[in-house]
Design an enzyme around this catalytic site. Structure first.
Site, mmCIF file in Angstrom:
data_model
loop_
_atom_site.group_PDB
_atom_site.id
_atom_site.type_symbol
_atom_site.label_atom_id
_atom_site.label_comp_id
_atom_site.label_asym_id
_atom_site.label_seq_id
_atom_site.Cartn_x
_atom_site.Cartn_y
_atom_site.Cartn_z
ATOM 1 N N ARG A 69 64.187 62.548 6.984
ATOM 2 C CA ARG A 69 65.059 61.369 7.054
ATOM 3 C C ARG A 69 66.499 61.794 7.295
ATOM 4 O O ARG A 69 66.941 62.809 6.751
ATOM 5 C CB ARG A 69 64.961 60.594 5.732
ATOM 6 C CG ARG A 69 64.062 59.389 5.819
ATOM 7 C CD ARG A 69 63.744 58.804 4.489
ATOM 8 N NE ARG A 69 64.900 58.381 3.702
ATOM 9 C CZ ARG A 69 64.811 57.778 2.522
ATOM 10 N NH1 ARG A 69 63.625 57.514 2.014
ATOM 11 N NH2 ARG A 69 65.886 57.431 1.858
ATOM 12 N N ARG A 94 62.075 66.905 1.384
ATOM 13 C CA ARG A 94 61.128 65.828 1.738
ATOM 14 C C ARG A 94 60.881 65.780 3.251
ATOM 15 O O ARG A 94 61.799 65.935 4.044
ATOM 16 C CB ARG A 94 61.675 64.474 1.283
ATOM 17 C CG ARG A 94 60.835 63.312 1.838
ATOM 18 C CD ARG A 94 61.130 61.995 1.208
ATOM 19 N NE ARG A 94 62.536 61.681 1.157
ATOM 20 C CZ ARG A 94 63.040 60.692 0.441
ATOM 21 N NH1 ARG A 94 62.238 59.944 -0.296
ATOM 22 N NH2 ARG A 94 64.325 60.455 0.444
ATOM 23 N N ARG A 142 68.763 47.068 -7.243
ATOM 24 C CA ARG A 142 69.581 48.266 -7.428
ATOM 25 C C ARG A 142 70.961 47.939 -7.969
ATOM 26 O O ARG A 142 71.782 48.853 -8.128
ATOM 27 C CB ARG A 142 69.770 48.945 -6.078
ATOM 28 C CG ARG A 142 68.865 50.139 -5.856
ATOM 29 C CD ARG A 142 68.949 50.406 -4.383
ATOM 30 N NE ARG A 142 68.915 51.776 -4.063
ATOM 31 C CZ ARG A 142 67.869 52.355 -3.474
ATOM 32 N NH1 ARG A 142 66.774 51.698 -3.256
ATOM 33 N NH2 ARG A 142 67.941 53.614 -3.138
HETATM 34 P P1 AP5 Z 1 65.406 54.202 -0.245
HETATM 35 O O1 AP5 Z 1 64.537 54.450 0.907
HETATM 36 O O2 AP5 Z 1 64.968 53.259 -1.299
HETATM 37 O O3 AP5 Z 1 65.805 55.588 -0.853
HETATM 38 P P2 AP5 Z 1 65.971 56.058 -2.375
HETATM 39 O O4 AP5 Z 1 66.013 55.147 -3.498
HETATM 40 O O5 AP5 Z 1 67.147 56.894 -2.210
HETATM 41 O O6 AP5 Z 1 64.629 56.592 -2.703
HETATM 42 P P3 AP5 Z 1 63.847 57.592 -1.913
HETATM 43 O O7 AP5 Z 1 62.982 56.928 -0.870
HETATM 44 O O8 AP5 Z 1 64.813 58.624 -1.400
HETATM 45 O O9 AP5 Z 1 63.002 58.303 -3.035
HETATM 46 P P4 AP5 Z 1 61.672 57.976 -3.825
HETATM 47 O O10 AP5 Z 1 61.991 57.710 -5.242
HETATM 48 O O11 AP5 Z 1 60.823 56.979 -3.108
HETATM 49 O O12 AP5 Z 1 61.048 59.425 -3.753
HETATM 50 P P5 AP5 Z 1 59.781 59.987 -2.932
HETATM 51 O O13 AP5 Z 1 58.523 59.439 -3.512
HETATM 52 O O14 AP5 Z 1 59.993 59.853 -1.469
HETATM 53 O O15 AP5 Z 1 66.854 53.700 0.237
HETATM 54 C C1 AP5 Z 1 67.524 54.316 1.326
HETATM 55 C C2 AP5 Z 1 68.867 53.631 1.512
HETATM 56 O O16 AP5 Z 1 68.663 52.240 1.821
HETATM 57 C C3 AP5 Z 1 69.782 53.626 0.277
HETATM 58 O O17 AP5 Z 1 70.556 54.806 0.206
HETATM 59 C C4 AP5 Z 1 70.643 52.376 0.545
HETATM 60 O O18 AP5 Z 1 71.623 52.639 1.520
HETATM 61 C C5 AP5 Z 1 69.625 51.418 1.174
HETATM 62 N N1 AP5 Z 1 68.946 50.566 0.179
HETATM 63 C C6 AP5 Z 1 67.600 50.528 -0.087
HETATM 64 N N2 AP5 Z 1 67.344 49.603 -1.027
HETATM 65 C C7 AP5 Z 1 68.529 49.037 -1.351
HETATM 66 C C8 AP5 Z 1 68.908 48.029 -2.285
HETATM 67 N N3 AP5 Z 1 67.992 47.427 -3.077
HETATM 68 N N4 AP5 Z 1 70.219 47.726 -2.392
HETATM 69 C C9 AP5 Z 1 71.149 48.308 -1.610
HETATM 70 N N5 AP5 Z 1 70.862 49.277 -0.712
HETATM 71 C C10 AP5 Z 1 69.558 49.638 -0.590
HETATM 72 O O19 AP5 Z 1 59.872 61.532 -3.366
HETATM 73 C C11 AP5 Z 1 60.925 62.352 -2.913
HETATM 74 C C12 AP5 Z 1 60.410 63.756 -2.606
HETATM 75 O O20 AP5 Z 1 59.982 64.374 -3.811
HETATM 76 C C13 AP5 Z 1 59.179 63.791 -1.679
HETATM 77 O O21 AP5 Z 1 59.272 64.892 -0.836
HETATM 78 C C14 AP5 Z 1 57.978 63.924 -2.639
HETATM 79 O O22 AP5 Z 1 56.891 64.608 -2.035
HETATM 80 C C15 AP5 Z 1 58.606 64.727 -3.772
HETATM 81 N N6 AP5 Z 1 58.053 64.389 -5.083
HETATM 82 C C16 AP5 Z 1 57.743 63.141 -5.558
HETATM 83 N N7 AP5 Z 1 57.301 63.223 -6.843
HETATM 84 C C17 AP5 Z 1 57.369 64.542 -7.166
HETATM 85 C C18 AP5 Z 1 57.044 65.261 -8.367
HETATM 86 N N8 AP5 Z 1 56.582 64.632 -9.454
HETATM 87 N N9 AP5 Z 1 57.243 66.606 -8.361
HETATM 88 C C19 AP5 Z 1 57.734 67.249 -7.249
HETATM 89 N N10 AP5 Z 1 58.030 66.618 -6.092
HETATM 90 C C20 AP5 Z 1 57.849 65.276 -6.057
#
Ligand code: AP5
Length: 204
Positions: free
Chosen positions: A152, A124, A90
């Site tokens: 979450r 979500r 990231r």
């Molecule tokens: P992390 O858990 O990685 O959160 P994020 O990147 O913010 O990603 P998400 O899990 O929120 O989203 P996603 O892309 O997986 O989406 P999802 O499939 O769930 O990180 C959390 C925290 O940890 C960060 O803020 C940071 O503090 C820390 N962190 C983690 N990694 C780090 C790193 N490498 N460096 C530094 N800090 C780090 O989908 C989201 C929603 O949308 C769901 O409800 C789903 O059903 C819906 N959805 C999915 N696709 C679609 C679609 N095509 N159409 C409509 N709805 C959809």
């Protein structure tokens, strides 16, 4: 170690949603830094304690913590054939550290506009028993599951804005970094869950 795949994109782009299908297609295990950090927080480890303040505020956890976590995970036997990184790297220092330890085959960049991101994240929900990700509008949990889904702690509108700001400032420049190395595969992530999955599958 064989090549790894990086799933890249803003928070809520659908990385976790698509990871299972990509893992099945490629045989590479999903390695999600977000899931690993949340596990450390709920187990009450020292690392979890250090990471929690950053996560709750929607800020990135410091590179040294993340790189240590990933280096340990890559020693596991199932990582020998390469892994599917979800939410890592990231920052450019994380990508540089990764390049020292594994070869990256492709970076799947899921492109979704900010307005859709906010709606996706705030709606979500997660099944704590299976880890399955749902959405109140786009993927409602089935009857029987809807009673137990949880939200979450960092999925509030306010925290999403901080996470998006951190993404644009610290993570988005990685798209250019990987593009210059010929590894970036752009995917329109703004379609339905099925269409996005099909678009990724057809390109892999
Ligand atoms: P992390 O858990 O990685 O959160 P994020 O990147 O913010 O990603 P998400 O899990 O929120 O989203 P996603 O892309 O997986 O989406 P999802 O499939 O769930 O990180 C959390 C925290 O940890 C960060 O803020 C940071 O503090 C820390 N962190 C983690 N990694 C780090 C790193 N490498 N460096 C530094 N800090 C780090 O989908 C989201 C929603 O949308 C769901 O409800 C789903 O059903 C819906 N959805 C999915 N696709 C679609 C679609 N095509 N159409 C409509 N709805 C959809």
């Amino acid at each position: 170690m064989a090549g790894s795949i990086v799933l890249f994109g803003p928070p809520g782009a659908g990385k976790g949603t698509q990871a299972g299908r990509i893992s099945e297609l490629t045989g590479k295990p999903q390695v999600s830094t977000g899931d690993m950090l949340r596990a450390a927080v709920s187990q009450g480890t020292q690392l979890g304690h250090e990471a929690k303040t950053f996560m709750d505020a929607g800020l990135l956890v410091p590179d040294s913590i993340i790189i240590g976590l990933i280096s340990e995970r890559l020693k596991d036997e199932d990582a020998v054939g390469g892994v599917l990184f979800d939410g890592f790297p990231r920052t450019i220092p994380q990508a540089e550290a990764l390049a020292e330890i594994v070869s990256v085959e492709v970076v799947i960049s899921m492109e979704v506009p900010d307005d859709s991101i906010v709606e996706r994240i705030v709606g979500r929900r997660m099944d704590p028993q299976t880890g399955e990700i749902y959405h109140i509008k786009f993927k409602p949990p089935p009857e029987g599951v809807s009673m137990r889904v949880v939200q979450r702690k960092d999925d509030t509108e306010e925290t999403v804005r901080s996470r998006l700001a951190a993404y644009h400032e610290q993570t988005a420049p990685l798209a250019d970094w990987y593009s210059k190395r010929g590894l970036l595969m752009r995917i329109d992530g703004n379609g339905s869950i099925e269409d996005v999955g099909n678009a990724i599958a057809s390109k892999l």
